[in-house]
Design an enzyme around this catalytic site. Structure first.
Site, short mmCIF file in Angstrom:
data_model
loop_
_atom_site.label_atom_id
_atom_site.label_comp_id
_atom_site.label_asym_id
_atom_site.label_seq_id
_atom_site.Cartn_x
_atom_site.Cartn_y
_atom_site.Cartn_z
N GLY A 10 14.00 1.62 14.37
CA GLY A 10 13.90 1.97 12.94
C GLY A 10 12.46 1.97 12.45
O GLY A 10 11.52 1.65 13.20
N VAL A 12 10.91 -0.02 10.38
CA VAL A 12 10.28 -1.35 10.42
C VAL A 12 10.15 -1.84 11.87
O VAL A 12 9.11 -2.37 12.28
CB VAL A 12 11.07 -2.36 9.56
CG1 VAL A 12 10.51 -3.76 9.71
CG2 VAL A 12 11.05 -1.93 8.09
N SER A 38 20.91 4.29 19.81
CA SER A 38 19.59 4.24 20.46
C SER A 38 19.61 3.52 21.81
O SER A 38 18.60 3.56 22.53
CB SER A 38 18.56 3.57 19.53
OG SER A 38 19.02 2.31 19.14
N ARG A 97 17.65 -14.14 1.80
CA ARG A 97 16.44 -14.46 1.02
C ARG A 97 16.64 -15.53 -0.03
O ARG A 97 15.77 -16.37 -0.23
CB ARG A 97 15.91 -13.19 0.33
CG ARG A 97 15.27 -12.22 1.29
CD ARG A 97 14.79 -11.00 0.54
NE ARG A 97 14.39 -9.96 1.47
CZ ARG A 97 14.52 -8.67 1.22
NH1 ARG A 97 15.03 -8.25 0.07
NH2 ARG A 97 14.13 -7.78 2.11
N CYS A 127 10.06 -5.59 -0.08
CA CYS A 127 8.75 -4.95 0.03
C CYS A 127 8.01 -4.87 -1.31
O CYS A 127 6.79 -5.11 -1.38
CB CYS A 127 8.89 -3.56 0.64
SG CYS A 127 10.25 -2.60 -0.02
N GLN A 154 8.22 3.87 -5.65
CA GLN A 154 8.51 3.48 -4.27
C GLN A 154 8.76 4.70 -3.37
O GLN A 154 9.52 5.60 -3.70
CB GLN A 154 9.72 2.54 -4.25
CG GLN A 154 9.44 1.27 -5.04
CD GLN A 154 10.53 0.23 -4.97
OE1 GLN A 154 10.69 -0.53 -5.92
NE2 GLN A 154 11.27 0.12 -3.87
N SER A 157 10.26 6.11 2.51
CA SER A 157 10.44 5.36 3.76
C SER A 157 10.93 3.94 3.48
O SER A 157 11.33 3.23 4.41
CB SER A 157 9.14 5.32 4.57
OG SER A 157 8.08 4.86 3.77
N LYS A 212 15.54 -8.34 -7.57
CA LYS A 212 14.91 -8.98 -6.40
C LYS A 212 13.48 -9.39 -6.75
O LYS A 212 13.03 -10.47 -6.42
CB LYS A 212 14.87 -8.00 -5.21
CG LYS A 212 16.20 -7.88 -4.49
CD LYS A 212 16.10 -6.84 -3.38
CE LYS A 212 17.49 -6.51 -2.86
NZ LYS A 212 17.47 -5.37 -1.93
N ARG A 234 12.21 5.50 -7.38
CA ARG A 234 11.95 6.16 -6.10
C ARG A 234 11.19 7.45 -6.38
O ARG A 234 11.58 8.21 -7.29
CB ARG A 234 13.30 6.49 -5.42
CG ARG A 234 13.16 7.02 -4.03
CD ARG A 234 12.76 5.98 -3.00
NE ARG A 234 13.82 5.02 -2.75
CZ ARG A 234 13.66 3.88 -2.10
NH1 ARG A 234 12.46 3.54 -1.63
NH2 ARG A 234 14.66 3.05 -1.91
N HIS A 241 4.21 1.90 -1.31
CA HIS A 241 4.71 1.71 -2.67
C HIS A 241 3.52 1.46 -3.61
O HIS A 241 2.52 0.84 -3.23
CB HIS A 241 5.62 0.49 -2.75
CG HIS A 241 6.94 0.65 -2.06
ND1 HIS A 241 7.37 1.82 -1.48
CD2 HIS A 241 7.97 -0.25 -1.90
CE1 HIS A 241 8.58 1.64 -0.97
NE2 HIS A 241 8.97 0.41 -1.20
N1 LIG Z 1 11.62 0.61 5.34
C1 LIG Z 1 10.99 -0.28 4.60
O1 LIG Z 1 9.98 0.01 3.97
C2 LIG Z 1 11.49 -1.69 4.49
C3 LIG Z 1 10.70 -2.62 3.82
C4 LIG Z 1 11.15 -3.95 3.71
C5 LIG Z 1 12.35 -4.30 4.28
N2 LIG Z 1 13.12 -3.36 4.93
C6 LIG Z 1 14.38 -3.80 5.50
O2 LIG Z 1 14.25 -3.74 6.92
C7 LIG Z 1 15.51 -3.40 7.51
C8 LIG Z 1 15.32 -2.17 8.40
O3 LIG Z 1 14.90 -1.09 7.58
P1 LIG Z 1 14.35 0.28 8.19
O4 LIG Z 1 13.69 0.94 7.05
O5 LIG Z 1 13.60 0.04 9.44
O6 LIG Z 1 15.71 1.05 8.52
P2 LIG Z 1 15.96 2.25 9.54
O7 LIG Z 1 14.75 3.06 9.74
O8 LIG Z 1 17.18 2.92 9.02
O9 LIG Z 1 16.30 1.51 10.91
C9 LIG Z 1 17.47 0.78 11.08
C10 LIG Z 1 17.51 0.18 12.47
O10 LIG Z 1 18.70 -0.59 12.58
C11 LIG Z 1 19.36 -0.25 13.78
N3 LIG Z 1 20.80 -0.43 13.68
C12 LIG Z 1 21.65 0.20 12.86
N4 LIG Z 1 22.93 -0.19 13.10
C13 LIG Z 1 22.85 -1.10 14.10
C14 LIG Z 1 23.81 -1.86 14.82
N5 LIG Z 1 25.11 -1.77 14.56
N6 LIG Z 1 23.37 -2.69 15.80
C15 LIG Z 1 22.05 -2.78 16.09
N7 LIG Z 1 21.09 -2.07 15.47
C16 LIG Z 1 21.49 -1.24 14.48
C17 LIG Z 1 19.01 1.20 14.00
O11 LIG Z 1 19.19 1.52 15.35
P3 LIG Z 1 19.90 2.88 15.83
O12 LIG Z 1 18.79 3.85 15.91
O13 LIG Z 1 20.48 2.49 17.13
O14 LIG Z 1 20.93 3.22 14.80
C18 LIG Z 1 17.55 1.21 13.60
O15 LIG Z 1 16.75 0.78 14.66
C19 LIG Z 1 16.48 -3.21 6.33
O16 LIG Z 1 17.16 -4.40 6.09
C20 LIG Z 1 15.55 -2.90 5.17
O17 LIG Z 1 16.10 -3.24 3.92
C21 LIG Z 1 12.70 -2.07 5.05
#
Ligand SMILES: NC(=O)c1ccc[n+]([C@@H]2O[C@H](COP(=O)([O-])OP(=O)(O)OC[C@H]3O[C@@H](n4cnc5c(N)ncnc54)[C@H](OP(=O)(O)O)[C@@H]3O)[C@@H](O)[C@H]2O)c1
Length: 333
Positions: A10, A12, A38, A97, A127, A154, A157, A212, A234, A241
């Site tokens: 993903g 992050v 994946s 959290r 974030c 925001q 991404s 939050k 958004r 952000h």
């Molecule tokens: N993006 C940001 O700016 C940001 C900032 C702060 C916090 N966060 C938090 O960080 C977390 C990840 O966000 P992201 O933005 O990286 O999301 P993302 O791009 O959608 O990535 C999600 C990841 O989770 C994996 N996943 C989904 N279903 C799964 C399962 N059943 N078992 C194992 N892995 C699974 C996906 O793998 P597959 O490819 O295999 O589906 C992918 O690697 C979230 O909780 C989000 O709220 C994100």
């Protein structure tokens, strides 16, 4: 340290892998987990491919640190299993959290909470909370704050890889005049638009994202008097952000004093107030570790107010970098 990343593919997860290499975090073994989608694919770490394994209940043992970046539902199910197997969990989701025993940490602000709280799960704040507090904390330290009003801008991404894909494909459709297809990630069109709602709207009319910022800030600062009224929006920006912050203090704080406090704070780059054209934008902060502050000014509408603008890469400082910094604190211990 033996390290695992859940959600490695993903937005992050990939950034965590990048930052672990950049910062030369000492790792003896790195394991990557994801969903069926994946599993079997490879990600390079130090020029060697590592195959992503499908996450199972039995996967998370024999690790020192497990980073979770696969969403709150996955964290709720698997993080307690990892913790029970003696792994320290650093969780990027909102799952834990606000739990009493769980530390919520921005290392520049409250690294001492890591040892104060007893749980093996450590939470990374939201974030927008991280980027806002990076700018608020130096000012919090020099004056008693009466209230804060914050408006966030925001990037897409923040909703993961799928958010970026939706903005890009919607923009292409819009420009080519193709008929609109259904949005998957955002409630409304995000190309050439802004959406003043992130997360569900709660009973008090504020969105989850807005609450939050209020609730998490109180926990991180250990200060239940702090009041933050937020509007989170958004915007069609790919990365980083931005937050417009207005702070009302009990007593007047001069611009010079505020500027000095911001300049001294680690992780903040303070654009000079004597150059009004040196304001930072999301593109300026993308792929950077520091949060950038500008537009610092006295609020003429109230007696003791300051306004400022902060931008930060929310995949880095708002998530992956902050998580790795927490791991570094653990490694130091
Ligand atoms: N993006 C940001 O700016 C940001 C900032 C702060 C916090 N966060 C938090 O960080 C977390 C990840 O966000 P992201 O933005 O990286 O999301 P993302 O791009 O959608 O990535 C999600 C990841 O989770 C994996 N996943 C989904 N279903 C799964 C399962 N059943 N078992 C194992 N892995 C699974 C996906 O793998 P597959 O490819 O295999 O589906 C992918 O690697 C979230 O909780 C989000 O709220 C994100």
């Amino acid at each position: 340290m033996r390290v695992a990343i859940v959600g490695a593919s993903g937005a992050v997860g990939l950034e965590i892998i990048k930052i672990l290499q950049e910062r030369k975090f000492k790792i003896s073994a790195l394991s990557l987990f994801g969903s069926k989608r994946s599993a079997g694919k490879s990600i390079f770490y130090k020029r060697k491919p590592i195959t992503i394994k499908q996450l199972k209940s039995s996967s998370l043992k024999d690790f020192d640190i497990v980073f979770f970046s696969a969403g709150a539902n996955i964290s709720k199910k698997y993080a307690p299993i990892a913790a029970a197997n003696n792994c320290v969990v650093i969780d990027n989701s909102s799952a834990f959290r606000m739990e009493k025993k769980v530390a919520l940490v921005i290392p520049e602000i409250n690294s001492t909470h890591i040892s104060k709280y007893k749980s093996k799960i450590i939470a990374n704040p939201n974030c927008t909370t991280i980027i806002s507090l990076m700018a608020i904390k130096p000012l919090y330290d020099i004056g008693s704050i009466r209230r804060i009003v914050a408006t966030s801008f925001q990037s897409v991404s923040g909703a993961g890889n799928a958010g970026m894909t939706e903005l890009i494909s919607e923009t292409k459709r819009f420009l080519s005049g193709t008929k609109k297809s259904k949005n998957k990630v955002f409630d409304r069109n995000i190309a050439f638009n802004v959406i003043p709602k992130i997360g569900l709207i709660t009973k008090n009319g504020y969105s989850e994202e807005e609450m939050k910022l209020h609730n998490e800030s109180r926990k991180i600062l250990s200060d239940n008097r702090i009041l933050i009224s937020a509007t989170t929006v958004r915007v069609p920006v790919l990365r980083s952000h931005s937050i417009s912050i207005n702070i009302e203090f009990e007593k007047k704080i001069s611009l010079a004093k505020a500027q000095r406090a911001l300049s001294k704070f680690p992780g903040i780059q303070n654009i000079k107030i004597d150059n009004p054209m040196s304001y930072p934008t999301p593109i300026d902060s993308s792929n950077k570790d520091d949060c950038l502050v500008g537009r610092l000014r006295t609020d003429y509408s109230t007696k003791n107010g300051l306004s400022l603008w902060v931008v930060g890469d929310q995949i880095r400082k708002g998530a992956a970098l902050n998580a790795v910094q927490i791991a570094e604190c653990l490694q130091e211990k």
